[in-house]
Design a protein around this motif. Structure first.
Motif, short mmCIF file in Angstrom:
data_model
loop_
_atom_site.label_atom_id
_atom_site.label_comp_id
_atom_site.label_asym_id
_atom_site.label_seq_id
_atom_site.Cartn_x
_atom_site.Cartn_y
_atom_site.Cartn_z
N GLY A 1 0.57 -0.82 -0.08
CA GLY A 1 -0.02 0.02 0.03
C GLY A 1 0.47 1.11 -0.12
N THR A 2 -0.36 1.99 -0.08
CA THR A 2 0.88 3.66 0.29
C THR A 2 1.69 4.14 1.42
OG1 THR A 2 -0.91 4.67 -1.30
CG2 THR A 2 0.50 6.50 -0.37
N ASP A 3 1.03 3.74 2.69
CA ASP A 3 1.70 3.45 3.91
C ASP A 3 2.38 2.60 4.04
OD1 ASP A 3 0.10 5.36 4.53
OD2 ASP A 3 -1.17 4.91 4.89
N TYR A 4 3.36 2.50 5.10
CA TYR A 4 3.91 1.80 5.24
C TYR A 4 3.15 1.03 6.00
CZ TYR A 4 8.10 4.36 3.97
OH TYR A 4 8.88 4.46 3.27
N GLY A 5 4.10 -0.92 6.20
CA GLY A 5 3.42 -1.87 6.34
C GLY A 5 1.66 -2.22 6.04
N CYS A 6 1.12 -2.62 4.82
CA CYS A 6 0.02 -2.21 4.51
C CYS A 6 0.57 -3.92 3.19
CB CYS A 6 -0.67 -1.87 3.70
SG CYS A 6 -2.73 -1.98 2.87
N CYS A 7 -0.20 -4.35 3.49
CA CYS A 7 0.41 -5.26 1.88
C CYS A 7 -0.68 -6.63 1.29
CB CYS A 7 1.03 -7.16 3.06
SG CYS A 7 1.68 -7.83 1.19
N PHE A 8 -1.04 -6.69 0.01
CA PHE A 8 -1.92 -6.89 -0.46
C PHE A 8 -1.31 -8.39 -0.69
CE2 PHE A 8 -5.37 -7.22 -3.71
CZ PHE A 8 -6.38 -7.35 -2.90
N PHE B 1 6.94 -3.14 7.50
CA PHE B 1 6.51 -1.62 8.26
C PHE B 1 7.75 -1.03 8.50
CE2 PHE B 1 5.91 -0.61 12.31
CZ PHE B 1 4.95 0.07 12.19
N ARG B 2 7.66 -0.37 9.00
CA ARG B 2 8.58 1.17 9.69
C ARG B 2 7.97 1.95 10.76
NH1 ARG B 2 9.80 -1.02 6.26
NH2 ARG B 2 11.97 -1.03 4.30
N ARG B 3 8.65 1.87 12.68
CA ARG B 3 8.11 2.55 12.86
C ARG B 3 9.30 3.21 13.62
NH1 ARG B 3 11.57 3.05 17.60
NH2 ARG B 3 13.51 1.24 17.21
N PRO B 4 7.75 4.45 13.88
CA PRO B 4 8.38 6.18 13.97
C PRO B 4 9.55 6.11 15.13
CG PRO B 4 6.33 5.83 14.23
CD PRO B 4 6.70 4.93 14.86
N ASP B 5 10.64 7.08 15.06
CA ASP B 5 11.75 6.27 15.56
C ASP B 5 11.09 7.90 16.89
OD1 ASP B 5 14.65 6.94 17.13
OD2 ASP B 5 15.21 8.67 15.54
N PRO C 1 8.04 11.86 10.87
CA PRO C 1 8.95 11.29 9.35
C PRO C 1 9.46 11.87 9.20
CG PRO C 1 6.22 9.69 9.50
CD PRO C 1 6.52 10.92 10.53
N GLU C 2 9.24 13.42 9.36
CA GLU C 2 9.52 14.63 8.61
C GLU C 2 10.62 14.57 9.34
OE1 GLU C 2 6.13 14.60 8.87
OE2 GLU C 2 5.68 14.71 6.77
N GLU C 3 10.26 14.79 10.68
CA GLU C 3 11.51 15.40 11.75
C GLU C 3 12.71 14.16 10.93
OE1 GLU C 3 8.84 17.67 14.27
OE2 GLU C 3 10.19 15.28 14.98
N ARG C 4 12.54 12.46 11.42
CA ARG C 4 13.46 12.02 11.46
C ARG C 4 12.59 10.41 10.62
NH1 ARG C 4 16.08 10.72 17.35
NH2 ARG C 4 17.06 13.17 17.50
N ASP C 5 13.96 9.56 9.91
CA ASP C 5 13.22 8.69 9.32
C ASP C 5 12.87 7.08 10.51
OD1 ASP C 5 14.19 10.19 6.81
OD2 ASP C 5 15.97 9.37 6.80
N PRO C 6 11.46 6.95 9.64
CA PRO C 6 10.84 5.99 9.83
C PRO C 6 12.62 4.43 10.52
CG PRO C 6 9.67 6.49 9.03
CD PRO C 6 10.91 7.12 8.38
N ILE C 7 12.12 3.52 11.77
CA ILE C 7 13.30 2.68 11.41
C ILE C 7 12.23 1.13 11.16
CG2 ILE C 7 14.50 1.41 13.43
CD1 ILE C 7 14.57 4.29 14.81
N PRO C 8 12.58 0.56 10.50
CA PRO C 8 12.33 -1.12 10.47
C PRO C 8 12.64 -2.06 10.79
CG PRO C 8 14.31 -0.52 9.09
CD PRO C 8 13.92 0.73 9.73
N LEU C 9 11.47 -2.50 11.11
CA LEU C 9 12.17 -4.00 12.70
C LEU C 9 13.04 -4.95 12.38
CD1 LEU C 9 7.63 -5.07 12.66
CD2 LEU C 9 8.79 -2.74 14.08
N SER C 10 13.22 -5.25 12.88
CA SER C 10 14.40 -6.34 13.67
C SER C 10 14.13 -7.93 13.18
CB SER C 10 15.40 -5.90 14.21
OG SER C 10 16.55 -7.02 14.62
#
Length: 426
Positions: free
Chosen positions: A40-47, A160-164, A177-186
């Motif tokens: 999807g357009t947002d992170y963490g959405c899958c079809f 998915f990307r979680r906020p920092d 997300p404009e201040e800092r790049d989101p962080i992916p899951l480990s």
């Protein structure tokens, strides 16, 4: 959950086809259906589309207090929904046996296998941790829901990307997300489920059964494995006992299928990352054509009018002459309304027409009498007796003039000088 039962003929046909190693969609015994993965357009959405089975997974995160027995670990939560939109046999707001089984299998596949580093989700020990929630929605049910759900869930977790976050004293600051790049899951590995269906007491085996094949199967085996050939979970459901050789055979087939699906997920993630960096359209929502229909907006297209007259003349010449209908055949009934060119409406005009006909008939009769009188006057055959109301106008032949004179003499004595004058004229 209420399913429409299959007829005996359809059940026998399916079992006969499986004995001959044939399937309804033309696949071989160990073939998967066509698999399609979109984000999807947002992170963490899958079809995910597995044949006609469609599943959507959405991953979200929020800061919550950790569990008392695990203060340094984040929380993983899975929620699966079987809506009536996917199949008429699913009931909204009611947990069926299939829903409970699929939800437990997802938790065993991801949580118990430790595929995600939950300690990296800790922000403040004992106070704030990230809770990752995975919502899986079934959009269409055509068999093998577990495999489609596991692929959609792990692909959504990787996307998915979680906020920092930052800590200033006792305050936790979540950056946008404009201040800092989101962080992916480990993520350590990607467990993927592979489903096998057994028929006729385990004699025949199929991979990725469709919905009709699931109805006639005897047993089901679900093996969750990663590309390193590590079995994350295994579950069997049905009324037959499987042999060790059958389980080992299924595990070897699953290892091949898992490696292929893992490569497909990795390739889909890379393509989405490349598209986002390039600034183009990313996600299935953005790739769809947006055609807005408005009532007032019209797209005007230029029309060339150079050969319009010639084309119109050619069309008129080539066109067939329409049959002409005679109006005399159309006889409207009294009180009937008609619409069309050259047609008369007779609704509400009966009385007027009758009056007009009577007046016209009387006029015609009077004209005919006047014509006869004028012609006979010219010939001298008409004798006018009197112009009073009591007398009548009588047309006599020349032979009967003597009788008329006697009658007129008697009437002249009563009426006066008018009759005498007429007698003198005669």
């Amino acid at each position: 959950m209420k399913e429409t039962p299959l007829s005996n003929c359809e059940r026998d046909f399916l079992l006969k086809a499986i004995q001959e190693k044939k399937r309804l969609d033309g696949r071989e015994t160990y073939d998967y259906r066509k698999l399609k993965i979109m984000f999807g357009t947002d992170y963490g959405c899958c079809f995910v589309e597995l044949g006609k089975t469609r599943v959507m997974a959405q991953v979200s995160g929020e800061l919550v207090a950790p569990k008392d027995n695990r203060p340094n670990e984040g929380i993983m939560f899975f929620s699966l929904e079987l809506s009536p939109m996917a199949s008429p046999s699913f009931e909204h707001g009611r947990q069926s046996e299939l829903l409970v089984k699929l939800n437990r299998q997802l938790e065993r596949c991801f949580r118990n296998s430790k595929c995600i580093d939950t300690e990296s989700l800790c922000v403040v020990s004992g106070e704030k941790v990230w809770q990752i929630r995975v919502d899986v929605h079934m959009l269409n049910h055509d068999g093998n829901l577990m495999d489609a759900a596991s692929i959609a869930a792990i692909a959504a977790l990787c996307h998915f990307r979680r906020p920092d976050v930052g800590i200033q004293g006792d305050e936790v600051i979540v950056y946008s997300p404009e201040e800092r790049d989101p962080i992916p899951l480990s993520i350590y590995h990607m467990p993927i489920s592979v489903t096998f269906a057994f028929f006729q007491q385990g004699t025949y085996l199929l991979v990725d059964p469709c919905e009709r094949e699931e109805r006639v199967m005897d047993s089901l085996l679900m093996i969750a494995m990663n590309k390193h050939r590590e079995i994350c979970s295994i579950q069997s459901s049905g009324g037959i006992m499987l042999l060790k050789e059958q389980v080992m055979r299924c595990s070897k087939i699953a290892s091949v299928k898992v490696s292929e699906i893992t490569e497909l997920i990795t390739k889909a993630l890379e393509n989405d990352k490349t598209a986002r960096k390039a600034g183009g359209k990313c996600g299935f929502a953005e790739s769809m054509p947006q055609e807005r229909i408005t009532a007032l907006k019209k797209e005007e297209t230029s029309v060339e009018m150079t050969d319009a007259t010639e084309r119109a003349n050619n069309i008129i010449l080539e066109a067939e002459v329409p049959p002409q209908t005679s109006q005399s055949l159309v006889v409207p009934l009294p009180g009937m309304g008609q619409v069309g060119q050259g047609l008369k409406n007779r609704q509400g005009l009966e009385e007027d027409e009758q009056d007009e006909e009577e007046a016209s008939n009387s006029d015609e009769d009077q004209e005919a009498v006047m014509e006869v009188e004028t012609t006979q006057k010219a010939q001298g055959d008409v004798v006018e007796i009197s112009d009073s109301e009591e007398d009548e106008v009588v047309i006599l032949q020349p032979e009967k003039t003597d009788r008329v004179q006697k009658k007129t003499s008697s009437s002249s004595q009563l009426k006066g000088p008018k009759a005498s004058k007429k007698q003198q004229r005669k």
